[in-house]
Design a protein around this motif. Sequence first.
Motif, PDB file in Angstrom:
ATOM      1  N   HIS A   1       0.816  -1.217   0.000  1.00 31.97           N
ATOM      2  CA  HIS A   1       0.000   0.000   0.000  1.00 31.97           C
ATOM      3  C   HIS A   1       0.848   1.264   0.000  1.00 31.97           C
ATOM      4  O   HIS A   1       0.449   2.294  -0.571  1.00 31.97           O
TER       5      HIS A   1
ATOM      6  N   CYS B   1       1.860   1.802  -3.580  1.00 34.74           N
ATOM      7  CA  CYS B   1       0.695   2.283  -4.324  1.00 34.74           C
ATOM      8  C   CYS B   1       0.440   3.758  -4.043  1.00 34.74           C
ATOM      9  O   CYS B   1       0.195   4.547  -4.966  1.00 34.74           O
ATOM     10  N   GLU B   2       0.505   4.149  -2.786  1.00 31.61           N
ATOM     11  CA  GLU B   2       0.229   5.533  -2.406  1.00 31.61           C
ATOM     12  C   GLU B   2       1.297   6.484  -2.934  1.00 31.61           C
ATOM     13  O   GLU B   2       0.989   7.605  -3.351  1.00 31.61           O
TER      14      GLU B   2
ATOM     15  N   GLU C   1       0.754   6.861  -6.700  1.00 30.97           N
ATOM     16  CA  GLU C   1      -0.528   7.482  -7.036  1.00 30.97           C
ATOM     17  C   GLU C   1      -0.367   8.945  -7.444  1.00 30.97           C
ATOM     18  O   GLU C   1      -1.132   9.454  -8.264  1.00 30.97           O
ATOM     19  N   GLU C   2       0.634   9.602  -6.895  1.00 33.46           N
ATOM     20  CA  GLU C   2       0.906  11.002  -7.216  1.00 33.46           C
ATOM     21  C   GLU C   2       1.095  11.207  -8.713  1.00 33.46           C
ATOM     22  O   GLU C   2       0.813  12.279  -9.253  1.00 33.46           O
TER      23      GLU C   2
ATOM     24  N   ARG D   1      -6.230   8.925 -10.770  1.00 31.74           N
ATOM     25  CA  ARG D   1      -5.977   8.421  -9.417  1.00 31.74           C
ATOM     26  C   ARG D   1      -7.038   7.419  -8.967  1.00 31.74           C
ATOM     27  O   ARG D   1      -6.717   6.413  -8.323  1.00 31.74           O
TER      28      ARG D   1
ATOM     29  N   ARG E   1      -6.227   3.541  -7.884  1.00 34.08           N
ATOM     30  CA  ARG E   1      -6.552   2.985  -6.572  1.00 34.08           C
ATOM     31  C   ARG E   1      -7.541   1.827  -6.692  1.00 34.08           C
ATOM     32  O   ARG E   1      -7.408   0.805  -5.999  1.00 34.08           O
TER      33      ARG E   1
ATOM     34  N   LEU F   1      -5.564  -0.374   1.018  1.00 29.57           N
ATOM     35  CA  LEU F   1      -5.229   1.049   1.070  1.00 29.57           C
ATOM     36  C   LEU F   1      -5.834   1.683   2.304  1.00 29.57           C
ATOM     37  O   LEU F   1      -6.879   1.269   2.816  1.00 29.57           O
ATOM     38  N   GLU F   2      -5.149   2.730   2.769  1.00 26.79           N
ATOM     39  CA  GLU F   2      -5.637   3.463   3.946  1.00 26.79           C
ATOM     40  C   GLU F   2      -6.942   4.193   3.607  1.00 26.79           C
ATOM     41  O   GLU F   2      -7.078   4.719   2.518  1.00 26.79           O
TER      42      GLU F   2
END
Length: 293
Positions: free
Chosen positions: A264, A267-268, A271-272, A277, A281, A292-293
């Motif tokens: 995760h 991934c995060e 993602e930027e 986006r 996700r 993911l959070e």
Amino acid sequence: MFYVIGLGLCDEKDITVRGLEAVKSSTRVYLEAYTSILMVQKERLEEFYGKELILADRDMVEMSSDEILKDADKEDISLLVVGDPFGATTHTDIILRARALKIPTRVVHNASIMNAVGACGLQLYNFGQAVSLVFFTESWKPDSFYDRIKENSDLGMHTLVLLDIKVKEQSEENLIRGRKIYEPPRYMSIPTAVSQLQEVETSRGDGVLSPDKTLAIAMSRVGAHTDGEQRIVCGTLAELGTQDPSVFGEPLHSLVIVGKRLHHLECEFAEEFAVDRKSWRDIARDVYGCTLE
């Protein structure tokens, strides 16, 4: 001493202090100019190093290594390579030739795409085998790389795909006729790479590369110091394949196929750079099982 010196990824200032000291002590300094490219001209290197550089093309490095190694048992000779010296088998070969001639050798390491790929947010220990993707022709479409990607995929590992460059290449006709006439340089782009990957997936049909479900990360000019010159673009293969080529910036380009062990945090971070986006996700969660959070 025969030095093989990594120049890093960007410009004349990426050389290490140890590498620069070796260059300044050398009688002759060669610049290997075909396995990769720097983002600056040879003249800028010469000005910064205070040394004239001799361009070493494929023929010289692979066929006339004795010319490069001449007198290296009596004086310092340097071969400069983009990235890290062990990024190409060519450099391993010339070191073995030097050893066979009892010439002392020393390697000065530097950054290469093999470690700088971490700039996209994926952890280096989650990468499997790197593969190379060459330009396809009508009669030549090698696909052995697909097996390596599948092996990585089965283990959930990411795959770094190194895209082809053609520097000082001859056409088949000129090669057959023995004419030293070279084609203009060509550098594979992300859209071309995606198209070729999808073509091979269609022919092989193992479901390793799904246009709408396989996440990938396009990278260009990794290590560049100028704002906006380094580009990172994330998305599905389909999303990357339909972007305007200008989105990916100038060559050199590389592509990462994201593995199913996607964490995760990876991934995060990535993602930027995503084209979309929400899509990034959603697929990371639903297809990759990424929490993911």
